[in-house]
Scaffold this motif. Structure first.
Motif, PDB file in Angstrom:
ATOM      1  N   VAL A  38     -25.044-155.285-132.064  1.00  9.83           N
ATOM      2  CA  VAL A  38     -24.825-156.424-132.965  1.00  9.83           C
ATOM      3  C   VAL A  38     -24.514-155.895-134.367  1.00  9.83           C
ATOM      4  O   VAL A  38     -25.295-155.117-134.926  1.00  9.83           O
ATOM      5  N   PRO A  39     -23.384-156.286-134.978  1.00 12.77           N
ATOM      6  CA  PRO A  39     -23.065-155.856-136.344  1.00 12.77           C
ATOM      7  C   PRO A  39     -23.970-156.581-137.350  1.00 12.77           C
ATOM      8  O   PRO A  39     -23.944-157.809-137.434  1.00 12.77           O
ATOM      9  N   VAL A  40     -24.772-155.807-138.077  1.00 12.61           N
ATOM     10  CA  VAL A  40     -25.694-156.377-139.059  1.00 12.61           C
ATOM     11  C   VAL A  40     -25.389-155.813-140.443  1.00 12.61           C
ATOM     12  O   VAL A  40     -24.819-154.727-140.573  1.00 12.61           O
ATOM     13  N   VAL A  41     -25.780-156.566-141.451  1.00 14.95           N
ATOM     14  CA  VAL A  41     -25.419-156.228-142.825  1.00 14.95           C
ATOM     15  C   VAL A  41     -26.564-155.466-143.483  1.00 14.95           C
ATOM     16  O   VAL A  41     -27.552-156.045-143.938  1.00 14.95           O
ATOM     17  N   VAL A  42     -26.430-154.163-143.514  1.00 18.21           N
ATOM     18  CA  VAL A  42     -27.441-153.288-144.111  1.00 18.21           C
ATOM     19  C   VAL A  42     -26.771-151.956-144.440  1.00 18.21           C
ATOM     20  O   VAL A  42     -25.914-151.482-143.699  1.00 18.21           O
ATOM     21  N   HIS A  43     -27.144-151.365-145.562  1.00 17.76           N
ATOM     22  CA  HIS A  43     -26.501-150.130-146.007  1.00 17.76           C
ATOM     23  C   HIS A  43     -27.015-148.896-145.274  1.00 17.76           C
ATOM     24  O   HIS A  43     -26.242-148.101-144.744  1.00 17.76           O
ATOM     25  N   ASP A  44     -28.331-148.711-145.233  1.00 23.15           N
ATOM     26  CA  ASP A  44     -28.909-147.492-144.690  1.00 23.15           C
ATOM     27  C   ASP A  44     -28.980-147.547-143.163  1.00 23.15           C
ATOM     28  O   ASP A  44     -29.259-148.596-142.582  1.00 23.15           O
ATOM     29  N   ALA A  45     -28.808-146.396-142.548  1.00 15.56           N
ATOM     30  CA  ALA A  45     -29.008-146.312-141.099  1.00 15.56           C
ATOM     31  C   ALA A  45     -30.491-146.337-140.757  1.00 15.56           C
ATOM     32  O   ALA A  45     -30.883-146.723-139.661  1.00 15.56           O
ATOM     33  N   ASP A  46     -31.318-145.938-141.733  1.00 14.21           N
ATOM     34  CA  ASP A  46     -32.768-145.905-141.555  1.00 14.21           C
ATOM     35  C   ASP A  46     -33.394-147.045-142.373  1.00 14.21           C
ATOM     36  O   ASP A  46     -32.892-147.409-143.439  1.00 14.21           O
ATOM     37  N   LEU A  47     -34.494-147.587-141.883  1.00 14.87           N
ATOM     38  CA  LEU A  47     -35.109-148.751-142.520  1.00 14.87           C
ATOM     39  C   LEU A  47     -36.179-148.402-143.549  1.00 14.87           C
ATOM     40  O   LEU A  47     -36.762-149.301-144.167  1.00 14.87           O
ATOM     41  N   TYR A  48     -36.435-147.121-143.780  1.00 15.73           N
ATOM     42  CA  TYR A  48     -37.580-146.757-144.623  1.00 15.73           C
ATOM     43  C   TYR A  48     -37.440-147.242-146.068  1.00 15.73           C
ATOM     44  O   TYR A  48     -38.361-147.814-146.636  1.00 15.73           O
ATOM     45  N   ARG A  49     -36.273-147.029-146.682  1.00 15.05           N
ATOM     46  CA  ARG A  49     -36.111-147.407-148.094  1.00 15.05           C
ATOM     47  C   ARG A  49     -36.248-148.905-148.305  1.00 15.05           C
ATOM     48  O   ARG A  49     -36.848-149.348-149.290  1.00 15.05           O
ATOM     49  N   ILE A  50     -35.705-149.693-147.423  1.00 14.48           N
ATOM     50  CA  ILE A  50     -35.659-151.135-147.652  1.00 14.48           C
ATOM     51  C   ILE A  50     -36.789-151.903-146.963  1.00 14.48           C
ATOM     52  O   ILE A  50     -37.056-153.059-147.312  1.00 14.48           O
ATOM     53  N   ALA A  51     -37.465-151.259-145.988  1.00 14.42           N
ATOM     54  CA  ALA A  51     -38.510-151.977-145.254  1.00 14.42           C
ATOM     55  C   ALA A  51     -39.802-151.181-145.093  1.00 14.42           C
ATOM     56  O   ALA A  51     -40.799-151.726-144.608  1.00 14.42           O
ATOM     57  N   GLY A  52     -39.795-149.901-145.478  1.00 16.84           N
ATOM     58  CA  GLY A  52     -40.989-149.082-145.333  1.00 16.84           C
ATOM     59  C   GLY A  52     -41.285-148.707-143.893  1.00 16.84           C
ATOM     60  O   GLY A  52     -42.409-148.326-143.566  1.00 16.84           O
ATOM     61  N   ILE A  53     -40.278-148.798-143.030  1.00 16.53           N
ATOM     62  CA  ILE A  53     -40.445-148.509-141.601  1.00 16.53           C
ATOM     63  C   ILE A  53     -39.602-147.295-141.240  1.00 16.53           C
ATOM     64  O   ILE A  53     -38.400-147.271-141.519  1.00 16.53           O
ATOM     65  N   ARG A  54     -40.223-146.318-140.622  1.00 14.19           N
ATOM     66  CA  ARG A  54     -39.484-145.107-140.248  1.00 14.19           C
ATOM     67  C   ARG A  54     -38.823-145.277-138.879  1.00 14.19           C
ATOM     68  O   ARG A  54     -39.180-144.621-137.896  1.00 14.19           O
ATOM     69  N   LYS A  55     -37.871-146.201-138.846  1.00 20.04           N
ATOM     70  CA  LYS A  55     -37.074-146.452-137.655  1.00 20.04           C
ATOM     71  C   LYS A  55     -35.631-146.646-138.076  1.00 20.04           C
ATOM     72  O   LYS A  55     -35.354-147.102-139.183  1.00 20.04           O
ATOM     73  N   ILE A  72     -32.572-159.260-142.455  1.00 19.53           N
ATOM     74  CA  ILE A  72     -31.248-158.638-142.449  1.00 19.53           C
ATOM     75  C   ILE A  72     -30.266-159.610-141.805  1.00 19.53           C
ATOM     76  O   ILE A  72     -30.450-160.012-140.653  1.00 19.53           O
ATOM     77  N   PRO A  73     -29.211-160.020-142.520  1.00 20.37           N
ATOM     78  CA  PRO A  73     -28.253-160.969-141.933  1.00 20.37           C
ATOM     79  C   PRO A  73     -27.285-160.288-140.972  1.00 20.37           C
ATOM     80  O   PRO A  73     -27.096-159.065-141.007  1.00 20.37           O
ATOM     81  N   THR A  74     -26.669-161.078-140.134  1.00 21.45           N
ATOM     82  CA  THR A  74     -25.613-160.573-139.259  1.00 21.45           C
ATOM     83  C   THR A  74     -24.272-160.660-139.989  1.00 21.45           C
ATOM     84  O   THR A  74     -24.110-161.458-140.922  1.00 21.45           O
ATOM     85  N   LEU A  75     -23.323-159.866-139.541  1.00 26.88           N
ATOM     86  CA  LEU A  75     -21.987-159.933-140.113  1.00 26.88           C
ATOM     87  C   LEU A  75     -21.386-161.313-139.865  1.00 26.88           C
ATOM     88  O   LEU A  75     -20.732-161.883-140.745  1.00 26.88           O
ATOM     89  N   ARG A  76     -21.597-161.862-138.687  1.00 22.51           N
ATOM     90  CA  ARG A  76     -21.055-163.180-138.361  1.00 22.51           C
ATOM     91  C   ARG A  76     -21.544-164.239-139.354  1.00 22.51           C
ATOM     92  O   ARG A  76     -20.789-165.110-139.784  1.00 22.51           O
ATOM     93  N   GLU A  77     -22.805-164.143-139.728  1.00 21.72           N
ATOM     94  CA  GLU A  77     -23.383-165.096-140.665  1.00 21.72           C
ATOM     95  C   GLU A  77     -22.705-165.018-142.028  1.00 21.72           C
ATOM     96  O   GLU A  77     -22.392-166.039-142.646  1.00 21.72           O
ATOM     97  N   VAL A  78     -22.450-163.800-142.495  1.00 26.00           N
ATOM     98  CA  VAL A  78     -21.844-163.638-143.823  1.00 26.00           C
ATOM     99  C   VAL A  78     -20.359-163.991-143.783  1.00 26.00           C
ATOM    100  O   VAL A  78     -19.829-164.547-144.746  1.00 26.00           O
ATOM    101  N   VAL A  79     -19.685-163.696-142.702  1.00 19.47           N
ATOM    102  CA  VAL A  79     -18.282-164.112-142.565  1.00 19.47           C
ATOM    103  C   VAL A  79     -18.180-165.630-142.651  1.00 19.47           C
ATOM    104  O   VAL A  79     -17.308-166.172-143.344  1.00 19.47           O
TER     105      VAL A  79
END
Length: 240
Positions: A52-69, A97-104
């Motif tokens: 699913v195409p989602v709108v987020v910059h980092d490949a890792d969630l740690y900076r924006i969510a504090g989760i090491r996934k 985190i929004p989906t690309l479809r939502e922002v389109v």
């Protein structure tokens, strides 16, 4: 007809939304960009485990969510429960985190241009590129950008009339032979490259030139030269 053809000034893209005052790549940031009369939105796209195409910059969630996934390790249903935002507030006032479809759909409703930056998980799994292209083509004024020239080549092969832009770097771009980048319609470049020999090479290419990293306080932003087609900024209201 593109937005640029209707305007005398460069088109203003809100970088990850109005991220100067809202948390990046959230619906709140995109809605604020529209409120500030931005011409368009710039955003980043990663892929979940189930593509699913989602709108987020980092490949890792740690900076924006504090989760090491990583985003690509989670299915979309799992990602929906993740709260992102500023470190001390995301637990109580976090965003999803929004989906690309939502922002389109949001851009279509608000008549906003869209710059979709394809991130590393898209480059790693180009089999999902067709879905992203189909979403992008719902908009009249849209382009796909990336630091990865190979993914942009794939975009052009699949959708020759869809606009593409290469994010250029001083050291890795072949400035003496920009003509070889015939699979892109433009170059998106950082404001620190607004000097020779980069400016001359880009003007000679005849392609669209958009500048990111600008705050609206630069002298060039007050009197933009004709060769700049667009700004990509955290502060779209400063350009309006």
């Amino acid at each position: 007809m593109s937005t640029k053809s209707l305007m005398s000034k460069p088109i203003v893209f809100a970088h990850r939304g109005a991220s100067g005052i809202c948390f990046e790549n959230t619906m709140r940031a995109f809605k604020e960009a529209a409120r500030q009369s931005a011409d368009g939105i710039e955003l980043d796209v990663q892929l979940t485990a189930d593509g699913v195409p989602v709108v987020v910059h980092d490949a890792d969630l740690y900076r924006i969510a504090g989760i090491r996934k990583s985003v690509s390790a989670l299915h979309f249903s799992e990602l929906q429960s993740v709260k992102i935002g500023s470190k001390f507030f995301r637990r109580f006032k976090g965003h999803r985190i929004p989906t690309l479809r939502e922002v389109v759909s949001f851009c279509e409703l608000n008549r906003l241009a869209l710059n979709i930056e394809l991130k590393e998980t898209v480059s790693e799994r180009p089999e999902f590129l067709r879905e992203i292209i189909d979403m992008a083509m719902l908009l009249d004024d849209v382009h796909l950008s990336s630091f990865d020239p190979e993914i942009l080549m794939k975009v052009k092969a699949m959708a020759p009339f869809l606009e593409t832009a290469l994010l250029v770097k001083a050291k890795t771009t072949d400035w003496d032979h920009l003509e070889k980048y015939d699979f892109v319609n433009g170059f998106n470049f950082h404001k620190r490259l607004l000097k020779e020999p980069y400016i001359g090479a880009m003007i000679a290419s005849g392609k669209r030139l958009r500048v990111y990293g600008v705050t609206g306080k630069e002298a060039i932003a007050l009197q933009p030269p004709a060769y700049i087609d667009g700004w990509i900024t955290d502060f779209p209201d400063r350009f309006k």
